[in-house]
Motif scaffolding. Structure first.
Motif, PDB file in Angstrom:
ATOM      1  N   ASP A   1      48.866  39.317  31.837  1.00 38.38           N
ATOM      2  CA  ASP A   1      48.582  40.300  32.887  1.00 38.38           C
ATOM      3  C   ASP A   1      47.140  40.791  32.791  1.00 38.38           C
ATOM      4  OD1 ASP A   1      51.180  40.031  33.749  1.00 38.38           O
ATOM      5  OD2 ASP A   1      51.894  41.890  32.842  1.00 38.38           O
ATOM      6  N   GLU A   2      46.683  41.019  31.559  1.00 34.26           N
ATOM      7  CA  GLU A   2      45.314  41.500  31.357  1.00 34.26           C
ATOM      8  C   GLU A   2      44.305  40.477  31.852  1.00 34.26           C
ATOM      9  OE1 GLU A   2      42.278  42.885  27.738  1.00 34.26           O
ATOM     10  OE2 GLU A   2      44.121  41.769  27.297  1.00 34.26           O
ATOM     11  N   MET A   3      44.526  39.213  31.516  1.00 33.70           N
ATOM     12  CA  MET A   3      43.611  38.157  31.937  1.00 33.70           C
ATOM     13  C   MET A   3      43.593  38.019  33.451  1.00 33.70           C
ATOM     14  SD  MET A   3      43.822  34.053  31.086  1.00 33.70           S
ATOM     15  CE  MET A   3      44.116  34.347  29.348  1.00 33.70           C
ATOM     16  N   GLU A   4      44.766  38.005  34.061  1.00 34.20           N
ATOM     17  CA  GLU A   4      44.845  37.877  35.510  1.00 34.20           C
ATOM     18  C   GLU A   4      44.074  38.989  36.204  1.00 34.20           C
ATOM     19  OE1 GLU A   4      48.125  38.623  38.966  1.00 34.20           O
ATOM     20  OE2 GLU A   4      48.842  37.600  37.157  1.00 34.20           O
ATOM     21  N   SER A   5      44.234  40.199  35.703  1.00 31.69           N
ATOM     22  CA  SER A   5      43.566  41.336  36.328  1.00 31.69           C
ATOM     23  C   SER A   5      42.065  41.324  36.071  1.00 31.69           C
ATOM     24  CB  SER A   5      44.168  42.643  35.810  1.00 31.69           C
ATOM     25  OG  SER A   5      43.471  43.748  36.338  1.00 31.69           O
ATOM     26  N   ALA A   6      41.678  41.144  34.820  1.00 33.11           N
ATOM     27  CA  ALA A   6      40.262  41.248  34.457  1.00 33.11           C
ATOM     28  C   ALA A   6      39.413  40.150  35.065  1.00 33.11           C
ATOM     29  CB  ALA A   6      40.118  41.235  32.936  1.00 33.11           C
ATOM     30  N   LEU A   7      39.985  38.950  35.227  1.00 33.01           N
ATOM     31  CA  LEU A   7      39.195  37.803  35.673  1.00 33.01           C
ATOM     32  C   LEU A   7      39.464  37.409  37.125  1.00 33.01           C
ATOM     33  CD1 LEU A   7      39.327  35.553  32.473  1.00 33.01           C
ATOM     34  CD2 LEU A   7      37.721  37.390  33.072  1.00 33.01           C
ATOM     35  N   SER A   8      40.055  38.315  37.889  1.00 33.12           N
ATOM     36  CA  SER A   8      40.220  38.111  39.330  1.00 33.12           C
ATOM     37  C   SER A   8      39.102  38.890  40.021  1.00 33.12           C
ATOM     38  CB  SER A   8      41.593  38.589  39.801  1.00 33.12           C
ATOM     39  OG  SER A   8      42.628  37.757  39.304  1.00 33.12           O
ATOM     40  N   THR A   9      38.036  38.209  40.344  1.00 30.04           N
ATOM     41  CA  THR A   9      36.844  38.859  40.900  1.00 30.04           C
ATOM     42  C   THR A   9      37.164  39.704  42.128  1.00 30.04           C
ATOM     43  OG1 THR A   9      35.475  37.041  40.089  1.00 30.04           O
ATOM     44  CG2 THR A   9      34.526  38.418  41.807  1.00 30.04           C
ATOM     45  N   GLN A  10      38.085  39.229  42.941  1.00 31.92           N
ATOM     46  CA  GLN A  10      38.405  39.931  44.178  1.00 31.92           C
ATOM     47  C   GLN A  10      38.943  41.342  43.925  1.00 31.92           C
ATOM     48  OE1 GLN A  10      40.138  37.376  47.103  1.00 31.92           O
ATOM     49  NE2 GLN A  10      41.286  39.028  48.076  1.00 31.92           N
ATOM     50  N   ARG A  11      39.484  41.572  42.741  1.00 28.19           N
ATOM     51  CA  ARG A  11      40.035  42.886  42.417  1.00 28.19           C
ATOM     52  C   ARG A  11      38.969  43.840  41.883  1.00 28.19           C
ATOM     53  NH1 ARG A  11      45.725  41.116  39.408  1.00 28.19           N
ATOM     54  NH2 ARG A  11      46.111  39.250  40.697  1.00 28.19           N
TER      55      ARG A  11
END
Length: 335
Positions: free
Chosen positions: A249-259
């Protein structure tokens, strides 16, 4: 006598007619034999992401499914990079970190205090080396800019951890900023470009908090060119790429530029080809739309008739879609 002759002529005509018909049937049969068999219709499975079932989603993040000429095109990357080195001379090699892979190639401009473009190559986070992505260097050098191509570890070397890979790339860009003057570069005119998974990493670079994380100016990067990238990892996490990227979850959030568009503080150009997978096209459109809603300076480019691998080749020409855009962004004249 006449009756016998007429009989023989009639028999000959029948024979020739039958032979001709046989040839026509044989030709038709040969033509029909060359028509490829139609694939057996596949029952659509449960939806996994948007309207895509699991196979469709996996295919949408597998470039080879939509670009069957991938080996030929990426082979040209390597061949044309060799030709570029032969014309420009070998690049200067610098280490930006202690690991053997942590190096970068600098193709230097022929004037001092020149702008710098740092390129991040693709390879589905699993492959690619700097020397095979050098062929656009001639465009930048001839226009009066340095072209820097990074080497970095594939994600499998980090046990599937994209966070470590992204941090490595950020450190490399920070090194270029701090050391640009050592090879004649202007640190205040630093740009980042990337293709495919390199565009994903480039997006992460563009939303880096440079002041907090590296004690560098907030506007360390003055502009970005992101081609055929991924800007939200949620659907990727649901795809077959999760077999080698250990998403959290941390990786998905941190490395999703659009967010993290609120941290985007430089102009960005995004591009995709019309022959790319539907997800890579959608990712680019959605990122650009989100940036516009946030009031960020974004330009969208669409390459008609280009697939995922072919579009990168346009960066090597001042008249190509990406080459022209890169020069305009860096305020450089076409050579």
């Amino acid at each position: 006598m006449r009756r016998d002759t007429a009989s023989r002529v009639g028999a000959r005509r029948k024979f020739l007619g039958a032979a001709s018909a046989g040839v026509m049937l044989a030709a038709a049969g040969s033509a029909f034999a060359q028509v490829p068999a139609q694939p057996t219709p596949r029952a659509k499975g449960p939806r996994v992401w948007l309207d895509l079932d699991q196979k469709e989603l996996d295919d949408a993040y597998d470039q080879s499914v939509y670009a069957p000429n991938q080996p030929q095109v990426t082979g040209r990357y390597a061949t044309n990079s060799e030709i570029t080195r032969a014309r420009l001379g070998p690049p200067r090699r610098f280490a930006y970190g202690p690991a053997p892979v942590e190096g970068l190639d600098v193709f230097a401009a022929r004037r001092p205090n020149a702008p710098v473009n740092v390129f991040l190559h693709g390879g589905a986070w699993r492959g690619g080396i700097a020397k095979n992505y050098a062929f656009p260097a001639e465009l930048f050098v001839n226009a009066g800019a340095h072209f820097v191509v990074l080497d970095f570890s594939p994600v499998q070397d980090f046990g599937g951890n994209l966070m470590a890979m992204a941090e490595q790339v950020r450190r490399a860009v920070a090194w270029v900023y701090r050391n640009a003057k050592s090879f004649g570069g202007d640190p205040d005119r630093l740009y980042v470009s990337g293709h495919s998974s390199g565009a994903h990493l480039g997006g992460v670079v563009l939303v880096t908090d440079w002041k907090k994380d590296f004690n560098l100016p907030a506007d360390t990067v003055k502009g970005g060119l992101l081609c055929s990238g991924i800007y939200d990892l949620k659907p990727v996490r649901l795809s077959a790429r999760s077999s080698y990227v250990k998403f959290t979850d941390e990786m998905e959030s941190a490395l999703s530029t659009q967010r993290h568009i609120e941290r985007l503080n430089c102009p960005v150009i995004v591009a995709h080809g019309t022959l790319e997978t539907p997800e890579f096209q959608r990712q680019t459109r959605d990122f650009a739309a989100a940036a516009r809603v946030a009031g960020k300076p974004v330009q969208s480019l669409v390459a008609q008739g280009y697939n995922h691998f072919e579009i990168y080749e346009t960066l090597a020409s001042p008249y190509g879609l990406l080459g022209r855009a890169a020069l305009e962004q860096m305020k450089l004249a076409q050579s």
